[in-house]
Design a protein around this motif. Structure first.
Motif, mmCIF file in Angstrom:
data_model
loop_
_atom_site.group_PDB
_atom_site.id
_atom_site.type_symbol
_atom_site.label_atom_id
_atom_site.label_comp_id
_atom_site.label_asym_id
_atom_site.label_seq_id
_atom_site.Cartn_x
_atom_site.Cartn_y
_atom_site.Cartn_z
ATOM 1 N N TRP A 718 0.822 -1.212 0.044
ATOM 2 C CA TRP A 718 0.046 -0.112 0.017
ATOM 3 C C TRP A 718 0.782 1.108 -0.082
ATOM 4 O O TRP A 718 0.267 2.354 -0.328
ATOM 5 N N HIS A 719 2.043 1.158 0.286
ATOM 6 C CA HIS A 719 3.004 2.347 0.257
ATOM 7 C C HIS A 719 3.203 2.925 -1.038
ATOM 8 O O HIS A 719 3.171 2.056 -1.900
ATOM 9 N N PRO A 720 3.328 4.327 -1.301
ATOM 10 C CA PRO A 720 3.570 4.683 -2.681
ATOM 11 C C PRO A 720 4.843 4.210 -3.296
ATOM 12 O O PRO A 720 4.602 4.046 -4.495
ATOM 13 N N LEU A 721 5.671 3.937 -2.464
ATOM 14 C CA LEU A 721 7.032 3.463 -3.394
ATOM 15 C C LEU A 721 6.756 2.136 -3.467
ATOM 16 O O LEU A 721 7.398 1.523 -4.555
ATOM 17 N N GLY A 722 5.998 1.152 -2.804
ATOM 18 C CA GLY A 722 5.979 -0.264 -3.014
ATOM 19 C C GLY A 722 5.062 -0.265 -4.317
ATOM 20 O O GLY A 722 5.282 -1.277 -5.150
ATOM 21 N N LYS A 723 3.877 0.470 -4.217
ATOM 22 C CA LYS A 723 3.178 0.578 -5.504
ATOM 23 C C LYS A 723 3.806 0.659 -6.761
ATOM 24 O O LYS A 723 3.630 0.303 -7.862
ATOM 25 N N LEU A 724 4.735 1.820 -6.733
ATOM 26 C CA LEU A 724 5.356 2.434 -7.743
ATOM 27 C C LEU A 724 6.128 1.192 -8.295
ATOM 28 O O LEU A 724 6.353 1.043 -9.549
ATOM 29 N N LEU A 725 6.814 0.468 -7.503
ATOM 30 C CA LEU A 725 7.976 -0.529 -7.673
ATOM 31 C C LEU A 725 7.301 -1.820 -8.372
ATOM 32 O O LEU A 725 7.628 -2.351 -9.387
ATOM 33 N N ARG A 726 6.068 -2.169 -7.769
ATOM 34 C CA ARG A 726 5.139 -3.380 -8.473
ATOM 35 C C ARG A 726 4.659 -2.929 -9.791
ATOM 36 O O ARG A 726 4.636 -3.890 -10.609
ATOM 37 N N THR A 727 4.322 -1.810 -10.166
ATOM 38 C CA THR A 727 3.829 -1.292 -11.367
ATOM 39 C C THR A 727 5.210 -1.614 -12.463
ATOM 40 O O THR A 727 5.056 -1.944 -13.494
ATOM 41 N N LEU A 728 6.296 -0.951 -11.920
ATOM 42 C CA LEU A 728 7.482 -0.846 -12.907
ATOM 43 C C LEU A 728 8.045 -2.415 -12.928
ATOM 44 O O LEU A 728 8.285 -2.987 -14.086
ATOM 45 N N MET A 729 7.757 -3.311 -12.133
ATOM 46 C CA MET A 729 7.995 -4.857 -12.111
ATOM 47 C C MET A 729 7.038 -5.422 -13.389
ATOM 48 O O MET A 729 7.474 -6.154 -14.091
ATOM 49 N N LEU A 730 5.882 -5.005 -13.279
ATOM 50 C CA LEU A 730 5.068 -5.375 -14.322
ATOM 51 C C LEU A 730 5.477 -5.091 -15.852
ATOM 52 O O LEU A 730 5.274 -5.853 -16.731
ATOM 53 N N THR A 731 5.872 -4.019 -15.840
ATOM 54 C CA THR A 731 6.262 -3.459 -17.232
ATOM 55 C C THR A 731 7.693 -4.173 -17.472
ATOM 56 O O THR A 731 7.733 -4.336 -18.759
ATOM 57 N N PHE A 732 8.383 -4.440 -16.646
ATOM 58 C CA PHE A 732 9.695 -4.941 -16.902
ATOM 59 C C PHE A 732 9.450 -6.506 -17.273
ATOM 60 O O PHE A 732 10.148 -7.130 -18.165
ATOM 61 N N GLN A 733 8.550 -7.095 -16.671
ATOM 62 C CA GLN A 733 8.393 -8.578 -17.063
ATOM 63 C C GLN A 733 7.665 -8.566 -18.288
ATOM 64 O O GLN A 733 7.864 -9.660 -18.967
ATOM 65 N N ALA A 734 6.958 -7.710 -18.535
ATOM 66 C CA ALA A 734 6.184 -7.685 -19.886
ATOM 67 C C ALA A 734 7.165 -7.446 -21.026
ATOM 68 O O ALA A 734 7.017 -8.038 -22.257
ATOM 69 N N THR A 735 8.163 -6.651 -20.838
ATOM 70 C CA THR A 735 9.079 -6.507 -21.806
ATOM 71 C C THR A 735 10.193 -7.296 -22.064
ATOM 72 O O THR A 735 10.784 -7.844 -22.877
ATOM 73 N N TYR A 736 10.758 -7.808 -20.905
ATOM 74 C CA TYR A 736 11.942 -8.777 -20.945
ATOM 75 C C TYR A 736 11.731 -10.247 -20.341
ATOM 76 O O TYR A 736 12.603 -11.273 -20.597
ATOM 77 N N GLY A 737 10.600 -10.583 -20.037
ATOM 78 C CA GLY A 737 10.157 -11.999 -19.443
ATOM 79 C C GLY A 737 9.619 -12.546 -20.134
ATOM 80 O O GLY A 737 9.407 -12.713 -21.214
#
Length: 990
Positions: A718-737
């Motif tokens: 729920w923390h803003p930094l944690g939410k931002l990190l999870r969204t970035l993980m989603l984009t990273f997996q979509a691009t390179y995973g």
């Protein structure tokens, strides 16, 4: 009459006689005004109950039951309604008589056995609330019949019949006059016994109170009962007055208006003909206040307003009340300020009564002070005016005439909206359900709304089973979002990227579920447009320019074996036109390419074979997309909402709208009501949690504490930094995973991870700035320059962020450095065949450094121990390099390994010894070969790319360079060992 008990046989029914303002009960020998003993009062109560029970029995037998059995013809045209009212009146009368019989039995028991029961056993004292409810139901039933003029209807043409039925009751109904209309006689026969009964109840209870001692246990019960029955008497009079006023209203209205307004559920409280009032600007001819509605009459038109949704506000310095309703606002004007007070008081009390859903008791507005209607209410209303709420029914919370709070909207066409409202518009989180032509199919929007339109993060589950998760603006998909096709779609896909006005536009990634092909690049109007990189499941990767979903112009094509083609090619990846091929062995072919008549490729060009064989690592370093997509501009739709959130001051109530929420997706077909449920991960008080996060941030600003805080924040859902990190993980997996992972994207990936760390550091700094501003402080440090920021990013943020991307990133390093690692693995396999002493000799390690002289054993024993324990501590230490993902920790492992080697050598020499590079490198090669670390080349390159720049040129840089030399020596050693005959000569190998 069957079912009705007869009066108790021991008591003779008689009517009390009035004597000089008082009255005497038969059988009482106490003079009026004397001290009546308790038992005499109870005996009088018994006789009173018997008299009342007998009256009710005769009323039921001679009036109510015959009315229900009468010829149905008089009931038309509203016969069904009148019949139901009479049935309810009979049921209420029977309940009242049953209650009276219970009271009789309790009084008899107490009189016969006074010591076994107390006064609290009497229902009229101990169960006063239940007694009250039965009386109220009878009063309500009777007055409803009065308002509906039931008695007038049934008395038509049968006056003598009903008079004959009422005459036997005369001896029980003192003072009843049979002159006048039959309906009046019927009404009096049904009401007068109750009125007299209540009056005598009160008198007897007052006398009972006087006979009890001051501290008698039943004293309070009796006082409460006196108050209750006194209030009930007042309520009866008020109910009768309102019923008579409502009945009289019908005589002044047309037949249509009378049928609409003078219904059993209505009670007239105030009429503008009695206290004049004018409605502006509606200019109503008459204003009527009922117990459930405020009615304005204008000609034949009726404007009725549900009192639950009426707000009244006095206008300062004017004899005027401003009335607010869901769709209308008007003013009630009077000439006399006193009249204004009356209207305001009556409307306010009527509103309070309507909100409670029951009539006020004891009387309307009674109490120490008039109650004020609450500004916030809950009610249902169907809108009539034009607009998007037309014909919609809203049920939920209101404030000052507008939907405000939580509520539900339902349209006749099946649309539903469940969520939060503000000032009449959808605002906050809400679920919007739109039915489709296909049966039981819906578009379901779980989204945040702003002033009636979707704005912010949301999830849309379409009837086609496509699902969108991302941002909306003005009701359209806009910003960053992910669109998944239906699982069973003919061409399944997933798009992760940016949107503009409901279309894919900007940087985005789309993966084809059938072919596994992945497009990474620019979009416009739902089509690939601009620079793009395509990765196929076969390992081919190409970069080109797209226009309207088609490749245009030259591009770059890389095959699985690292062959490179630069030029134009067809959509099936066949070179066509002018181009150049560079083969893995360094040869080049430049010219014109085209398809042959059969299989194969026609070429006219120049083949250059003079080039030197390339370094094995050179061909695998070709990277795509790095220049075409600057890392700073790839994901503005992800970073943007977080920046907006911080600029706005981190409002907790908007955290979910800007930063997103998570719900579980279900592929199971559901009913409409199932769509309207949404279990979000952010169900607690967001504002409070945001405040706590900012407070905690200020308490953890020292480096060690800050690292712990950042670790906790990044792991939080729920923390803003944690939410931002999870969204970035989603984009990273979509691009390179997944299957689309390609070594030629490694440059894009490692640059992206660093950029994400920089953005997360900037987000932390933004949160810190907000936290300080809330405390009235400014950020103490000067604005960071680029060098200082990069040091903080590599020292604090990158080590915390890297584990989230490590799996996909390291896979790309493995693919990229696979040829080098293959040679390294061959070298390790070859060197593992050597005994320790032979390997040390092969590596030219000086014998005085061998850890053999410590062992006083035979040669065989010594050889066995050397094989198992030579430089074992250093080997085990180096193996820990694969147990962490932090580049700094990997370098620390390397430093400890060097220390273990020196410690072993110092023990062998018996003194402190610093190893020169000539001695260190052979020993390090030995340790590396015995550690057998897989994919060491990928590890080394990842450490080199991700390590803190501050270590460049320092000890860690030196140790990493030494490890790289060992890696290269092992590669070359493996190649040389493979070229030897079956029996190895170590002197040749040296």
């Amino acid at each position: 009459m069957p079912g009705l008990a007869a009066p108790h046989p021991a008591v003779t029914l008689s009517q009390p006689r009035e004597l000089r303002g008082g009255w005497v009960l038969p059988g009482s020998h106490c003079a009026l005004g004397g001290a009546m003993c308790s038992r005499e009062v109870e005996a009088a109560l018994l006789r009173l109950e018997e008299t009342f029970s007998a009256s009710l029995a005769h009323v039921n037998t001679r009036i109510l039951q015959p009315l229900l059995l009468a010829d149905p013809e008089p009931w038309e045209p509203r016969g069904r309604e009148h019949l139901q009212l009479l049935q309810q009146l009979l049921r209420s009368s029977q309940q009242l008589r049953q209650l009276t019989e219970q009271s009789l039995q309790s009084l008899l028991k107490r009189l016969h056995q006074p010591r076994t029961t107390g006064l609290e056993a009497l229902p009229l004292l101990g169960s006063a609330d239940g007694v009250l409810q039965v009386h109220l139901e009878y009063i309500e039933s009777y007055t409803s019949c009065l308002v509906a003029q039931v008695f007038q209807q049934v008395a038509k043409g049968k006056r003598e019949h009903w008079l004959a039925q009422c005459r036997p009751l005369q001896k029980y109904l003192a003072g009843m006059s049979f002159e006048g209309s039959v309906d009046a006689v019927l009404g009096q026969a049904l009401c007068q016994p109750l009125a007299q009964h209540l009056q005598q109840y009160i008198l007897l209870l007052l006398r009972l109170r006087d006979t009890l001692r001051k501290h008698h246990p039943a004293q309070e019960l009796v006082i409460n009962a006196i108050t209750l029955y006194g209030n009930l008497q007042s309520f009866l009079q008020q109910a009768l007055d309102q019923a008579v006023a409502t009945q009289a209203l019908g005589h002044s209205l047309s037949s249509r208006l009378k049928d609409a307004l003078c219904t059993p559920g209505h009670r007239l409280l105030q009429d503008s003909q009695d206290i004049p009032v004018t409605a502006i600007p509606l200019r109503a001819e008459r204003v009527l206040l009922f117990d459930d509605a405020l009615v304005l009459l204008k000609g034949p038109n009726i404007h009725s307003f549900d009192l639950r949704l009426v707000w009244v506000h006095p206008v300062q310095d004017r004899c005027m009340l401003r009335v607010v309703t869901p769709e209308d606002e008007f003013s009630l004007c009077v000439r006399d300020p006193q009249d204004l007070v009356v209207w305001q008081w009556k409307v306010s009390q009527a509103v309070c009564q309507a909100l409670r859903g029951k009539k006020d008791f004891p009387v309307l507005g009674a109490g120490p002070a008039p109650s004020e209607p609450p500004a916030c209410r809950s009610a249902a209303y169907t809108f009539r005016t034009k607009g998007h709420l037309c014909r919609a029914t809203y049920e939920g919370e209101w404030y000052s005439g507008r939907p405000h709070g939580k509520g539900t909207l339902k349209w006749p066409d099946g649309r539903n909206h469940v969520g939060n409202f503000r000032w009449g518009l959808e605002h906050g989180f809400g679920i919007y359900l739109v039915p489709k032509a296909i049966e039981d199919k819906f578009d379901c929007y779980k989204c945040h709304w702003q002033e009636g339109t979707m704005q912010g993060y949301g999830i849309c589950e379409y009837s086609s089973e496509e699902v969108y998760r991302g941002y909306f603006q003005a009701g359209l998909r806009h910003g960053f979002g992910v669109l998944d096709s239906a699982p069973q779609a003919p061409q399944p896909f997933r798009y992760t990227g940016h949107w503009a006005k409901d279309q894919r536009s900007g940087y985005g990634i789309q993966e084809d579920g059938n072919s596994g092909e992945r497009y990474i690049g620019m979009w416009q109007a739902d089509q690939r447009n601009g620079s793009g990189v395509v990765v196929t499941q076969a390992g081919i990767c190409y970069q080109s320019t797209f226009q309207a979903d088609k490749m245009v112009g030259p591009g770059v094509l890389l095959s699985e074996d690292d062959s490179l083609y630069e030029g134009t090619f067809t959509k099936d990846l066949t070179p066509e036109g002018k181009g150049k091929i560079t083969f893995p062995n360094g040869f080049t072919l430049e010219g014109w390419f085209g398809s042959g008549t059969g299989r194969g490729l026609n070429t006219q060009g120049v083949l250059d074979t003079a080039a030197l064989p390339p370094d094995p690592s050179s061909t695998c370093k070709r990277q795509l997309g790095v220049d075409a997509f600057p890392v700073e501009s790839r994901w503005p739709g992800v970073y943007g909402p977080f920046r907006v959130f911080m600029v706005a001051g981190c409002p907790g109530e908007l955290q979910e709208a800007l930063l997103g929420f998570h719900v579980q997706r279900s592929r199971v077909p559901r009913r409409a009501q199932d769509y309207l449920r949404c279990e979000r991960s952010c169900l607690e008080d967001e504002a409070g949690r945001m405040e706590d996060a900012l407070e905690e941030l200020l308490c953890h600003r020292e480096p060690a504490a800050l690292q712990r805080y950042l670790q906790k924040a990044l792991n939080s859902t729920w923390h803003p930094l944690g939410k931002l990190l999870r969204t970035l993980m989603l984009t990273f997996q979509a691009t390179y995973g997944g299957f689309g992972a390609n070594k030629h994207l490694q440059g894009m990936a490692q640059g992206e991870v660093k950029q994400h760390a920089r953005e997360l550091w900037a987000a932390y700094r933004g949160l810190l700035r907000v936290a300080l501003q809330r405390k009235g402080q400014a950020l103490e440090e000067e604005p960071e320059d680029a060098e200082t920021r990069d040091l903080q990013v590599h020292r604090l943020m990158l080590p915390l962020v890297l584990p989230s991307f490590y799996s996909e990133l390291f896979t790309l390093y493995l693919l990229l450095h696979e040829p080098e690692d293959a040679l390294y693995s061959q070298g390790i396999a070859s060197l593992s065949l050597f005994p320790d002493s032979k390997l040390l000799e092969f590596l030219d390690v000086h014998k005085h450094l061998w850890p053999l002289k410590d062992l006083r054993l035979t040669s065989n024993q010594r050889s066995s121990l050397v094989r198992d324990r030579c430089f074992l501590s250093a080997t085990e230490c180096l193996q820990k390099i694969i147990t962490t993902v932090d580049p700094r920790e990997k370098l620390e492992v390397l430093e400890k390994t060097y220390g273990e080697i020196e410690a072993t050598v110092s023990r062998v020499l018996g003194r402190e010894h610093k190893l020169p590079m000539d001695d260190l490198l052979p020993l390090l090669i030995y340790v590396v070969s015995r550690a057998r670390i897989q994919h060491l080349g990928a590890e080394i390159h990842l450490i080199r790319d991700m390590m803190d720049p501050v270590h460049t040129g320092g000890l860690y840089d030196f140790l990493l360079t030494a490890l790289e030399s060992c890696y290269e020596h092992i590669q070359k050693g493996g190649m040389r060992l493979r070229r030897l005959p079956g029996h190895w000569d170590l002197r040749d190998l040296s």
